[in-house]
Design a protein around this motif. Structure first.
Motif, PDB file in Angstrom:
ATOM      1  N   VAL A 167      14.966 101.562  20.482  1.00 42.23           N
ATOM      2  CA  VAL A 167      15.614 102.161  19.284  1.00 42.23           C
ATOM      3  C   VAL A 167      17.158 101.930  19.312  1.00 42.23           C
ATOM      4  O   VAL A 167      17.688 102.352  18.670  1.00 42.23           O
ATOM      5  N   LYS A 168      17.592 101.549  20.561  1.00 41.58           N
ATOM      6  CA  LYS A 168      18.989 101.194  20.682  1.00 41.58           C
ATOM      7  C   LYS A 168      19.028 100.279  21.868  1.00 41.58           C
ATOM      8  O   LYS A 168      18.293 100.198  22.703  1.00 41.58           O
ATOM      9  N   ASP A 169      20.509  99.659  21.800  1.00 40.68           N
ATOM     10  CA  ASP A 169      20.639  98.754  22.760  1.00 40.68           C
ATOM     11  C   ASP A 169      21.718  99.195  23.732  1.00 40.68           C
ATOM     12  O   ASP A 169      22.984  99.855  23.107  1.00 40.68           O
ATOM     13  N   HIS A 170      21.589  99.200  25.093  1.00 42.05           N
ATOM     14  CA  HIS A 170      22.437  99.751  25.933  1.00 42.05           C
ATOM     15  C   HIS A 170      23.810  98.912  26.093  1.00 42.05           C
ATOM     16  O   HIS A 170      23.893  97.863  25.992  1.00 42.05           O
ATOM     17  N   VAL A 171      24.889  99.820  25.962  1.00 44.76           N
ATOM     18  CA  VAL A 171      26.288  99.331  26.258  1.00 44.76           C
ATOM     19  C   VAL A 171      26.889  99.994  27.653  1.00 44.76           C
ATOM     20  O   VAL A 171      27.308  99.161  28.230  1.00 44.76           O
ATOM     21  N   SER A 172      26.689 101.283  27.679  1.00 49.86           N
ATOM     22  CA  SER A 172      26.972 101.865  28.942  1.00 49.86           C
ATOM     23  C   SER A 172      26.211 103.187  28.966  1.00 49.86           C
ATOM     24  O   SER A 172      25.495 103.409  28.098  1.00 49.86           O
ATOM     25  N   ARG A 173      26.379 103.947  30.026  1.00 49.10           N
ATOM     26  CA  ARG A 173      25.622 105.187  30.255  1.00 49.10           C
ATOM     27  C   ARG A 173      25.792 106.157  29.105  1.00 49.10           C
ATOM     28  O   ARG A 173      24.817 106.848  28.822  1.00 49.10           O
ATOM     29  N   TYR A 174      27.067 105.970  28.171  1.00 50.13           N
ATOM     30  CA  TYR A 174      27.116 107.022  27.363  1.00 50.13           C
ATOM     31  C   TYR A 174      27.477 106.258  25.935  1.00 50.13           C
ATOM     32  O   TYR A 174      28.452 106.762  24.946  1.00 50.13           O
ATOM     33  N   ALA A 175      27.097 104.936  25.930  1.00 50.73           N
ATOM     34  CA  ALA A 175      27.298 104.323  24.575  1.00 50.73           C
ATOM     35  C   ALA A 175      26.084 103.378  24.186  1.00 50.73           C
ATOM     36  O   ALA A 175      25.563 102.968  25.128  1.00 50.73           O
ATOM     37  N   ALA A 176      25.808 103.033  23.005  1.00 49.85           N
ATOM     38  CA  ALA A 176      24.712 102.273  22.525  1.00 49.85           C
ATOM     39  C   ALA A 176      24.827 101.675  21.161  1.00 49.85           C
ATOM     40  O   ALA A 176      25.321 102.365  20.484  1.00 49.85           O
ATOM     41  N   VAL A 177      24.267 100.432  20.987  1.00 61.00           N
ATOM     42  CA  VAL A 177      24.367 100.160  19.481  1.00 61.00           C
ATOM     43  C   VAL A 177      22.847 100.843  18.876  1.00 61.00           C
ATOM     44  O   VAL A 177      21.910 100.320  19.318  1.00 61.00           O
ATOM     45  N   CYS A 178      22.959 101.631  17.976  1.00 66.61           N
ATOM     46  CA  CYS A 178      21.779 102.262  17.580  1.00 66.61           C
ATOM     47  C   CYS A 178      21.343 101.746  16.248  1.00 66.61           C
ATOM     48  O   CYS A 178      22.028 101.542  15.112  1.00 66.61           O
ATOM     49  N   ARG A 179      19.942 101.871  16.013  1.00 67.04           N
ATOM     50  CA  ARG A 179      19.294 101.437  14.909  1.00 67.04           C
ATOM     51  C   ARG A 179      19.197 102.674  14.006  1.00 67.04           C
ATOM     52  O   ARG A 179      19.297 103.739  14.535  1.00 67.04           O
ATOM     53  N   THR A 180      19.103 102.788  12.809  1.00 70.76           N
ATOM     54  CA  THR A 180      19.025 103.804  11.856  1.00 70.76           C
ATOM     55  C   THR A 180      17.363 104.504  12.058  1.00 70.76           C
ATOM     56  O   THR A 180      16.686 103.851  12.414  1.00 70.76           O
ATOM     57  N   PRO A 181      17.378 105.958  11.773  1.00 74.01           N
ATOM     58  CA  PRO A 181      16.152 106.210  11.998  1.00 74.01           C
ATOM     59  C   PRO A 181      14.964 105.806  11.163  1.00 74.01           C
ATOM     60  O   PRO A 181      13.713 105.981  11.377  1.00 74.01           O
TER      61      PRO A 181
END
Length: 277
Positions: A175-189
């Motif tokens: 549902v999202k792609d990891h960037v860091s422990r506190y960041a991600a590239v998120c897809r919409t619901p």
């Protein structure tokens, strides 16, 4: 056909930082809807695929996060603490044909959005028989002991990659792609909901119980971020210090192993001081 959904929150759509999952914060209130949307999509997908019953086991924090009133009316939800098998409570009664890990995340010491194992901090690594283990592997091994396959995993992209090691045939939804422990590239619901529903429908055909896997004994090792936490963990019978900031124990079954694990993390959590850990 009965499906059990083990629903965690860190791997839900849009969730990227602690306030998103800490009960009582404004961000948690907002993200509860996103979390519920992911779980509801899985419920609907399983019914699309022919399931007769879907039980949701809340598995995050206080285990009181999902919005019951927003779930498909055919679902049932087990909410609240405390439960014998914690995150996979319900798998032990012989009537579950498949389990889904929805909103899961990677384990302590591994890269991943909000990566941890049971405790948000303090635990820096967990190993099961020498293999680094997060909640996914631990819970999958418990399910295997009751002959229940893991058929669906959702979370960030690294969670899906990790799941291929313990549930290679399960359907995966990132549902999202990891960037860091506190960041991600998120897809919409809207997108993740459709993806989860489709994957759950397809995963339903994998829900076939098999002969229980009795693979014990199992050795679990934990590493902490402070020496006094390792010492505190030895209050639990059978747990011994094995190295600097490390303890280990051996259990004959995964049922016992996961219950001991819960006891250790409960004791360790109580030993953490606010400022110094």
């Amino acid at each position: 056909m009965k499906i059990l959904i083990s629903a965690d929150m860190e791997g839900a759509t849009g969730v990227t930082w602690p306030a998103d999952v800490l009960p009582g914060t404004p961000q948690w209130e907002r993200c509860r809807s996103l979390f519920t949307s992911d779980v509801d999509a899985a419920v609907r997908g399983f019914f699309d695929g022919g399931a007769d019953e879907v039980l949701i086991n809340e598995a995050h924090w206080s285990m009181r996060n999902l919005l019951l009133e927003r779930l498909d009316e055919r679902a049932q939800m087990l909410t609240g603490r405390h439960k014998s098998l914690s995150m996979v409570e319900g798998v032990q009664y012989g009537d579950v044909d498949g389990v889904a890990f929805v909103g899961y995340h990677t384990g302590a010491g591994s890269p991943g959005v909000l990566a941890h194992t049971y405790l948000a901090n303090s635990v820096t690594g967990v190993w099961l028989d020498g293999v680094r283990a997060g909640e996914g592997l631990l819970n999958a091994r418990v399910a295997a002991e009751y002959g229940v396959p893991v058929i669906l995993v959702t979370g960030d992209d690294l969670t899906c990659e990790d799941a291929r090691g313990y549930a290679p045939h399960a359907r995966m939804v990132a549902v999202k792609d990891h960037v860091s422990r506190y960041a991600a590239v998120c897809r919409t619901p809207a997108r993740t909901g459709a993806d989860i529903r489709a994957a759950a429908k397809d995963a339903t055909r994998l829900a076939v119980r098999y002969e229980p896997v009795r693979g014990g004994p199992f050795t679990v090792e934990l590493e902490f971020d402070a020496e006094h936490l390792a010492s505190a963990a030895t209050v639990v019978p059978g747990v011994a210090v094995t190295g600097e900031r490390r303890v280990a124990y051996t259990s004959g079954t995964m049922y016992d192993a996961i219950r001991t694990f819960k006891a250790v993390t409960t004791i360790v959590s109580a030993a953490v001081e606010e400022q110094y850990g």
